[in-house]
Design a protein around this motif. Structure first.
Motif, PDB file in Angstrom:
ATOM      1  N   ALA A  52       9.008  -4.346   6.907  1.00 18.32           N
ATOM      2  CA  ALA A  52      10.172  -3.458   6.910  1.00 18.32           C
ATOM      3  C   ALA A  52      11.056  -3.692   5.685  1.00 18.32           C
ATOM      4  O   ALA A  52      11.667  -2.759   5.155  1.00 18.32           O
ATOM      5  CB  ALA A  52      10.979  -3.659   8.191  1.00 18.32           C
ATOM      6  N   THR A  53      11.121  -4.950   5.214  1.00 22.02           N
ATOM      7  CA  THR A  53      11.994  -5.290   4.096  1.00 22.02           C
ATOM      8  C   THR A  53      11.330  -5.061   2.744  1.00 22.02           C
ATOM      9  O   THR A  53      11.946  -4.480   1.830  1.00 22.02           O
ATOM     10  CB  THR A  53      12.434  -6.763   4.206  1.00 22.02           C
ATOM     11  N   TYR A  54      10.079  -5.503   2.609  1.00 19.23           N
ATOM     12  CA  TYR A  54       9.444  -5.507   1.298  1.00 19.23           C
ATOM     13  C   TYR A  54       8.338  -4.459   1.129  1.00 19.23           C
ATOM     14  O   TYR A  54       8.023  -4.093  -0.006  1.00 19.23           O
ATOM     15  CB  TYR A  54       8.857  -6.899   1.016  1.00 19.23           C
ATOM     16  N   LEU A  55       7.737  -4.003   2.212  1.00 20.71           N
ATOM     17  CA  LEU A  55       6.634  -3.038   2.122  1.00 20.71           C
ATOM     18  C   LEU A  55       6.854  -1.880   3.100  1.00 20.71           C
ATOM     19  O   LEU A  55       6.005  -1.607   3.966  1.00 20.71           O
ATOM     20  CB  LEU A  55       5.297  -3.738   2.429  1.00 20.71           C
ATOM     21  N   PRO A  56       7.969  -1.188   3.006  1.00 16.49           N
ATOM     22  CA  PRO A  56       8.249  -0.116   3.975  1.00 16.49           C
ATOM     23  C   PRO A  56       7.222   1.012   3.943  1.00 16.49           C
ATOM     24  O   PRO A  56       6.978   1.667   4.955  1.00 16.49           O
ATOM     25  CB  PRO A  56       9.637   0.378   3.564  1.00 16.49           C
ATOM     26  N   GLY A  57       6.598   1.221   2.782  1.00 18.98           N
ATOM     27  CA  GLY A  57       5.604   2.286   2.689  1.00 18.98           C
ATOM     28  C   GLY A  57       4.339   1.993   3.469  1.00 18.98           C
ATOM     29  O   GLY A  57       3.582   2.916   3.812  1.00 18.98           O
ATOM     30  N   LEU A  58       4.087   0.708   3.762  1.00 19.94           N
ATOM     31  CA  LEU A  58       2.897   0.311   4.511  1.00 19.94           C
ATOM     32  C   LEU A  58       3.225  -0.124   5.934  1.00 19.94           C
ATOM     33  O   LEU A  58       2.389  -0.738   6.607  1.00 19.94           O
ATOM     34  CB  LEU A  58       2.179  -0.843   3.788  1.00 19.94           C
ATOM     35  N   PHE A  59       4.425   0.234   6.384  1.00 18.11           N
ATOM     36  CA  PHE A  59       4.876  -0.263   7.686  1.00 18.11           C
ATOM     37  C   PHE A  59       3.975   0.203   8.828  1.00 18.11           C
ATOM     38  O   PHE A  59       3.791  -0.519   9.820  1.00 18.11           O
ATOM     39  CB  PHE A  59       6.321   0.185   7.948  1.00 18.11           C
ATOM     40  N   ASP A  60       3.410   1.399   8.711  1.00 13.15           N
ATOM     41  CA  ASP A  60       2.572   1.921   9.792  1.00 13.15           C
ATOM     42  C   ASP A  60       1.326   1.066  10.028  1.00 13.15           C
ATOM     43  O   ASP A  60       0.741   1.106  11.121  1.00 13.15           O
ATOM     44  CB  ASP A  60       2.135   3.360   9.485  1.00 13.15           C
ATOM     45  N   ALA A  61       0.930   0.281   9.028  1.00 13.60           N
ATOM     46  CA  ALA A  61      -0.272  -0.530   9.166  1.00 13.60           C
ATOM     47  C   ALA A  61       0.026  -2.003   9.430  1.00 13.60           C
ATOM     48  O   ALA A  61      -0.902  -2.812   9.535  1.00 13.60           O
ATOM     49  CB  ALA A  61      -1.125  -0.414   7.897  1.00 13.60           C
ATOM     50  N   TYR A  62       1.303  -2.361   9.569  1.00  9.96           N
ATOM     51  CA  TYR A  62       1.642  -3.785   9.651  1.00  9.96           C
ATOM     52  C   TYR A  62       1.058  -4.457  10.880  1.00  9.96           C
ATOM     53  O   TYR A  62       0.738  -5.660  10.864  1.00  9.96           O
ATOM     54  CB  TYR A  62       3.172  -3.968   9.638  1.00  9.96           C
ATOM     55  N   PHE A  63       0.889  -3.707  11.977  1.00  5.10           N
ATOM     56  CA  PHE A  63       0.479  -4.340  13.221  1.00  5.10           C
ATOM     57  C   PHE A  63      -0.924  -4.927  13.121  1.00  5.10           C
ATOM     58  O   PHE A  63      -1.213  -5.977  13.703  1.00  5.10           O
ATOM     59  CB  PHE A  63       0.547  -3.342  14.382  1.00  5.10           C
ATOM     60  N   PHE A  64      -1.795  -4.283  12.371  1.00  3.98           N
ATOM     61  CA  PHE A  64      -3.144  -4.803  12.202  1.00  3.98           C
ATOM     62  C   PHE A  64      -3.130  -6.094  11.384  1.00  3.98           C
ATOM     63  O   PHE A  64      -3.877  -7.037  11.673  1.00  3.98           O
ATOM     64  CB  PHE A  64      -4.030  -3.747  11.534  1.00  3.98           C
ATOM     65  N   VAL A  65      -2.265  -6.136  10.369  1.00  2.00           N
ATOM     66  CA  VAL A  65      -2.097  -7.366   9.594  1.00  2.00           C
ATOM     67  C   VAL A  65      -1.514  -8.463  10.480  1.00  2.00           C
ATOM     68  O   VAL A  65      -1.950  -9.626  10.428  1.00  2.00           O
ATOM     69  CB  VAL A  65      -1.187  -7.116   8.376  1.00  2.00           C
TER      70      VAL A  65
END
Length: 308
Positions: free
Chosen positions: A68-81
């Protein structure tokens, strides 16, 4: 108890509570799979299993904030990471605990119970010192929000569907790992006859360490799933550890299918009874039912058949 409801209302209630039970079933299965591997395959009573789950939940929380802070453009994929990191963190901690503590306590189940209970208290205080005593929650991606309407009164939350799909994937993976892989054959060989397994060249210490680590890693993935249905606090894991042990013992400690069947039975019973009764009464009735079954069948619903 049912007289004040119409037939259509009862149908809707049972459908909604049944789906809520499926979400609880998914978390219990993910927790119980890891515990079944550790307890069923190794005979270790891991009372810190809930804290491994909460470590996975906190890793998911930190990953959510990082994206949310550093990679907001990839937030939709954060859960898999987050799920991958949660597995890695709990897997490594599990291997460290096995190396530094558990390997000295094999064939001493009561000692492992006390040692891991002490470890759970240490981890709880560590979480409290790092993250604070207040519970925290994660922000879910937009695609996990909302629900699918099945009827005018029944809606299915998207995150619940995701948790169930995740459970199916993990359960299938554990099955192939335990029953269709070379490593799974080594684990079963060590369980059935440790001296003979060692005599034919199997590194039993390595098998034990990886088994414990994988069991803890699955608990970490369960922690990631847990963040979608509840908030995370230092003692949240203790709310599930009793139910998880109940699932493993009721289903049969060494039976994968028994663990799944037991989790489904207990989750559906608790979810339905909690609507019509209090939560504590639902747990009491469920426990009485399980105790009654275990009195008639102490080995659990399903047992692993081995040659004598």
């Amino acid at each position: 108890m049912f007289a004040e409801y119409t037939t259509s209302e009862l149908t809707a209630i049972f459908a909604m509570q049944g789906f809520a039970g499926l979400i609880l079933f998914s978390v219990l299965v993910l927790m119980a799979l890891g515990l079944a591997i550790i307890f069923g395959q190794m005979g270790v009573i891991n009372m810190a299993h809930g804290e491994f789950m909460i470590l996975g939940a906190y890793v998911t929380y930190l990953t959510s904030n990082l994206f949310a802070t550093y990679l907001p453009g990839l937030f939709d994929a954060y859960f898999f990471v987050a799920m991958g990191l949660a597995f890695l963190a709990t897997f490594l901690l599990g291997m460290l605990v096995e190396w530094g503590l558990i390997r000295f306590l094999y064939k001493r189940p009561l000692d492992t119970l006390l040692a891991t209970w002490g470890l759970s208290l240490i981890l709880q205080q560590l979480y409290r010192s790092i993250f604070g005593a207040r519970e925290v929650g994660v922000t879910l991606p937009d695609w996990m929000m909302g629900s699918y309407p099945l009827t005018d009164v029944i809606e299915v939350p998207v995150n619940g569907l995701f948790v169930m799909a995740l459970t199916i994937v993990i359960t299938t993976g554990v099955y192939f790992l335990m029953f269709r892989s070379r490593w799974g054959k080594q684990v079963r060989a060590v369980v059935q006859n440790r001296p003979m397994a060692s005599a034919v060249g199997i590194n039993t210490g390595k098998v034990d360490r990886y088994t414990f680590g994988i069991g803890c890693g699955i608990a970490g993935v369960a922690g990631s799933a847990f963040t979608m249905i509840g908030s995370t606090g230092p003692t949240s894991g203790q709310l599930y550890i009793v139910d998880t042990f109940l699932v493993v013992v009721f289903g049969g400690a060494q039976s994968l299918f028994g663990t799944i069947a037991s989790a489904f039975t207990i989750s559906q019973a608790q979810s339905t009874m909690e609507f019509f009764l209090s939560g504590s009464m639902a747990k009491v009735l469920t426990l009485l039912f399980v105790v009654g079954i275990l009195m008639l069948r102490p080995q659990g619903l399903f047992t692993l058949k081995v040659r004598k």
